[in-house]
Motif scaffolding. Structure first.
Motif, short mmCIF file in Angstrom:
data_model
loop_
_atom_site.label_atom_id
_atom_site.label_comp_id
_atom_site.label_asym_id
_atom_site.label_seq_id
_atom_site.Cartn_x
_atom_site.Cartn_y
_atom_site.Cartn_z
N LYS A 330 0.79 -1.22 0.00
CA LYS A 330 0.00 0.00 0.00
C LYS A 330 0.82 1.27 0.00
O LYS A 330 0.26 2.36 -0.05
N ARG A 331 2.15 1.17 0.07
CA ARG A 331 2.96 2.38 0.07
C ARG A 331 4.36 2.08 -0.44
O ARG A 331 4.81 0.93 -0.45
N CYS A 332 5.04 3.14 -0.87
CA CYS A 332 6.43 3.06 -1.30
C CYS A 332 7.27 4.00 -0.44
O CYS A 332 6.76 4.94 0.16
N VAL A 333 8.56 3.77 -0.42
CA VAL A 333 9.50 4.65 0.26
C VAL A 333 10.71 4.86 -0.65
O VAL A 333 10.99 4.04 -1.53
N ALA A 334 11.40 5.97 -0.43
CA ALA A 334 12.65 6.25 -1.13
C ALA A 334 13.64 6.80 -0.12
O ALA A 334 13.25 7.36 0.92
N ILE A 335 14.93 6.64 -0.40
CA ILE A 335 15.95 7.13 0.51
C ILE A 335 17.03 7.89 -0.25
O ILE A 335 17.37 7.58 -1.39
N GLY A 336 17.56 8.92 0.42
CA GLY A 336 18.83 9.52 0.08
C GLY A 336 19.82 9.11 1.16
O GLY A 336 19.49 8.35 2.07
N VAL A 337 21.01 9.63 1.12
CA VAL A 337 22.01 9.19 2.09
C VAL A 337 21.64 9.58 3.51
O VAL A 337 22.02 8.90 4.47
N THR A 338 20.87 10.66 3.68
CA THR A 338 20.48 11.11 5.02
C THR A 338 18.99 11.43 5.09
O THR A 338 18.56 12.16 5.97
N THR A 339 18.20 10.86 4.18
CA THR A 339 16.80 11.26 4.09
C THR A 339 15.89 10.07 3.84
O THR A 339 16.23 9.17 3.06
N MET A 340 14.72 10.08 4.49
CA MET A 340 13.68 9.10 4.24
C MET A 340 12.49 9.83 3.59
O MET A 340 12.18 10.97 3.94
#
Length: 351
Positions: A330-340
């Motif tokens: 029901k959901r997706c997530v993405a990341i950077g080196v210091t970010t959600m």
């Protein structure tokens, strides 16, 4: 030992900076639609760069990263509840770990990588939120790629004896593995993609030191492999996912990123040209995907792609390029080196 993924190398450099201060049958360009607005949240630790993320089918997600710095922690982890709240995660102690991939099943995830002279393999339980040391196939010196569906998993690692990639499968969520099968055709290559449509039916992509890309398919659990024709312009493939005969992935050429799809189990592909540099792809269905990457060397980019239509997101509080993405039910997530970054799903479902 497994080669260090580009996103890990990029993350280490950026955290240091912050601390100091088959043929394509059809091709079309993704058409941007009106922007949607997404806001990032800071990772719980900025001393170790995040590099990999995965989500279970019950929407619990796991993000991890490692660093070779001698001061402070060498690995960090976070998990999010199904509602999107991120919490700190305790990882097993390990000397000089390097995490290369995460693969999730219905209610757990495997974390793969390397540590001195052997494979690194951890198991994350989405119910107890505990990470434990798992047992990889014997004789490996680094996990190159992982893939899981609801219960079955596949793993490619590097043989300590022969120095070439090996293929193993698990029918019990990574608890036990078959005897590794040699992938002699990929010796010296970098494994860039792995996915299985069924337990014995898998696709592996590899790139040679000369940046030549090859794609192989097995229908018997790795005993035999058959090369699949791909466009000569493709230099690599990543973020590959397959369900039965359907596969979706990112392909790169010298000048562009492509979202590619196949409904013939990697024999033929259609493609959608992406306007920006894509680093990772995650899909809720075969036709509905989240693509993350960057507009410039320092500017993040995220788009929802539905068939050949793209919705470019307007991002706030995302200071660096996005490196990886994952989707649950029901959901997706993405990341950077210091970010959600939590990404709402439209048209959620499974292929």
């Amino acid at each position: 030992m497994s080669p260090i993924p580009a996103r890990v190398r990029f993350g280490v450099r950026l955290v240091a900076f912050l601390g100091a201060g088959a043929l394509v049958l059809a091709s079309c360009a993704a058409t941007p639609l009106a922007s949607e607005h997404l806001s990032g949240t800071p990772a719980l630790s900025i001393s170790v760069p995040l590099s990999s993320v995965g989500c279970t089918l019950n929407d619990v997600c796991l993000a991890v990263g490692t660093t070779s710095a001698s001061v402070g922690p060498t690995s960090v982890g976070e998990f999010s509840t199904a509602r999107g709240r991120w919490l700190s995660l305790t990882l097993p102690p390990s000397p000089s770990p390097l995490i290369t991939s995460i693969a999730c099943s219905a209610s757990s995830c495997l974390v793969g990588g390397s540590q001195p002279d052997r494979d690194l393999l951890w198991h994350f339980d989405a119910t107890t939120h505990a990470v434990s040391i798992a047992t990889p196939p014997p004789g490996g010196i680094g996990v190159d790629a992982l893939n899981c569906n609801e219960l079955n998993c596949a793993l490619v690692d590097t043989s300590a004896q022969a120095g070439s990639p090996r293929f193993s499968i698990s029918a019990d969520d990574g608890l036990t593995w078959t005897n590794p099968q040699s992938m002699s055709w990929a010796k010296g290559d970098t494994i860039t993609a792995l996915a299985c449509g069924a337990i014995f039916d898998c696709v592996v992509g590899a790139r040679s030191p000369l940046h030549q890309f090859v794609l192989y398919v097995t229908r018997d659990g790795g005993t035999t492999w058959n090369e699949q024709a791909t466009p000569t312009a493709w230099t690599t493939m990543n973020s590959l996912a397959c369900t039965q005969l359907r596969c979706v992935a990112l392909a790169s050429t010298a000048h562009s990123s492509l979202l590619i799809r196949s409904n013939t189990f990697a024999r033929t592909w259609t493609s959608v040209s992406l306007a920006q540099r894509a680093n990772a792809l995650a899909c809720s269905t075969w036709s509905s995907c989240v693509v993350v990457g960057q507009r410039t060397a320092e500017t993040p980019w995220l788009a929802n792609v539905h068939e050949s239509l793209a919705i470019n997101a307007s991002l706030r509080y995302v200071p660096t390029p996005l490196l990886d993405a994952a989707c649950g039910a029901k959901r997706c997530v993405a990341i950077g080196v210091t970010t959600m970054l939590n990404v709402p799903l439209t048209g959620a479902g499974h292929t």
